[in-house]
Enzyme design. Sequence first.
Site, PDB file in Angstrom:
ATOM      1  N   CYS A 123     -37.953  20.788 -23.412  1.00  0.00           N
ATOM      2  CA  CYS A 123     -37.359  21.431 -22.246  1.00  0.00           C
ATOM      3  C   CYS A 123     -36.426  22.584 -22.639  1.00  0.00           C
ATOM      4  CB  CYS A 123     -36.595  20.414 -21.402  1.00  0.00           C
ATOM      5  SG  CYS A 123     -35.110  19.750 -22.184  1.00  0.00           S
ATOM      6  N   ASN A 140       0.840  -1.199   0.000  1.00  0.00           N
ATOM      7  CA  ASN A 140       0.000   0.000   0.000  1.00  0.00           C
ATOM      8  C   ASN A 140       0.870   1.242   0.000  1.00  0.00           C
ATOM      9  OD1 ASN A 140      -1.769   2.098   0.430  1.00  0.00           O
ATOM     10  ND2 ASN A 140      -2.959   1.053   2.012  1.00  0.00           N
ATOM     11  N   PHE A 141       1.109   1.800  -1.191  1.00  0.00           N
ATOM     12  CA  PHE A 141       1.873   3.027  -1.339  1.00  0.00           C
ATOM     13  C   PHE A 141       0.966   4.179  -1.758  1.00  0.00           C
ATOM     14  CE2 PHE A 141       5.647   0.179  -2.666  1.00  0.00           C
ATOM     15  CZ  PHE A 141       6.001  -0.013  -1.345  1.00  0.00           C
ATOM     16  N   CYS A 197      -2.058   5.598   0.425  1.00  0.00           N
ATOM     17  CA  CYS A 197      -2.880   6.344   1.389  1.00  0.00           C
ATOM     18  C   CYS A 197      -2.425   7.807   1.469  1.00  0.00           C
ATOM     19  CB  CYS A 197      -2.792   5.684   2.758  1.00  0.00           C
ATOM     20  SG  CYS A 197      -3.826   6.483   4.000  1.00  0.00           S
ATOM     21  N   CYS A 251     -31.129  22.007 -24.456  1.00  0.00           N
ATOM     22  CA  CYS A 251     -30.093  21.970 -25.494  1.00  0.00           C
ATOM     23  C   CYS A 251     -29.865  23.374 -26.061  1.00  0.00           C
ATOM     24  CB  CYS A 251     -30.459  20.986 -26.596  1.00  0.00           C
ATOM     25  SG  CYS A 251     -32.006  21.379 -27.471  1.00  0.00           S
ATOM     26  N   CYS A 287     -24.992  19.366 -26.671  1.00  0.00           N
ATOM     27  CA  CYS A 287     -26.461  19.267 -26.638  1.00  0.00           C
ATOM     28  C   CYS A 287     -26.932  17.852 -26.326  1.00  0.00           C
ATOM     29  CB  CYS A 287     -27.049  19.750 -27.957  1.00  0.00           C
ATOM     30  SG  CYS A 287     -26.440  18.873 -29.415  1.00  0.00           S
TER      31      CYS A 287
END
Length: 415
Positions: free
Chosen positions: A314, A100-101, A103, A317, A353
């Site tokens: 709606c 584990n290098f 954290c 776009c 869009c």
Amino acid sequence: MKAFEAGWGGAVWKTLGVPVVNVSSRYGSIDYRDTRMAGFNNIELITDRPLADNLREIEEVKKYFPDHAVIASLMVESRAEWEQIIKDCENAGADGIELNFGCPHGMCERGMGSAVGQEPEVLKTIVEWVMEAANIPVITKLSPNISHIVDPGRASVEGGTDAISLVNTFKSIVGIDLDSYAPYPVVDGAGSNGGYCGPAVKPIALNMVKELAQDAITKDTPISGIGGIENWRDVVEYILLGCGSVQVCTAAMHYGFGIVREMEAGLVQFMEDKGYETIYDFKGKALPNVKEWKDLNLKHKVVAEIDGDKCIGCELCYISCEDGAHQAIGLSDDPDNRVPYIIEDNCVGCNLCSLVCPVEECITMVKRDDGTEHVTWAERTANNDIPTTFNDKRAGGLGHYVPEPSLALKNRKKK
């Protein structure tokens, strides 16, 4: 053992080392609209339980599941500690070890975790120590908190590692509590940077995996992919970019071990649909298509097309193109017609869009070139055919429609 019963093929144990004392609370997240934990943050450290307890449990798990891989994640300081803990894990029956290098909080302040992952020469030295001591496969887990992931990747290969895993978590602050003014998660009125993971990091992790899978020195070393994996499609994408295995943590914390059933079923269905018998039939298959920008075809042209039958009116776009792109979408003068239309002469095929449209397949990008021309920036550079002055007529935007700036003021009320 619960994970193995659910269908997982292996597990990486919580990182072992000199036990720590953790804080409370430990987790924070980014919630995006209705999605909980789109990004996940933790300030938890390695195991806070004695090494003997963990080793006893590894041994017990292997008794019940001898054919499942149990990988011991390790993080210690001195060469003597590495040699001793490797021997202990081998005696407990671990099938491999992961260094584990990565954290980025707490442990790095003690000279471990990402403090090693960010120093390729130190990383290489420790990998060499481990390779001399270990009799089981060694995976080196890399930190993404570095400008060029290939450097520690190469260092681990030069140190002799059997495999590489990436990415670990990203150094982060996910937000500030607006009452205490402390970063999340809040610990007695204060906080700290933590490690960021979950679906939000997947695009960055995929790119880092690609970097190692394409590098001349690291490409032949097995890669275990990590970062935002929670469904079968995520698994397939990591394999397509060169991974031979994947690891999952945040999604299992969020949804439980049962998610493996959907992941496996989807992966198997994908393979059946494509005619693949093993994952190695499509491992790395996307890599030839991942090119540098200079090698992309400048003559390829697509434009947007709106399906009026699917459009819900709606106008998102229109808004996004008008305010954030190329003013290539218009609105009808008919108040009863809310379906926008594409001004094709203005459309540069940017795809914005279709990305903002809430209706699947309502806006698609349609090819307009005939495929007969293929010219790249690299080729134009070689032919001395690129813009070299501020007002060069070889620029790509010449001839594009640009509205008069004063039109932006059309809705401003006069005083």
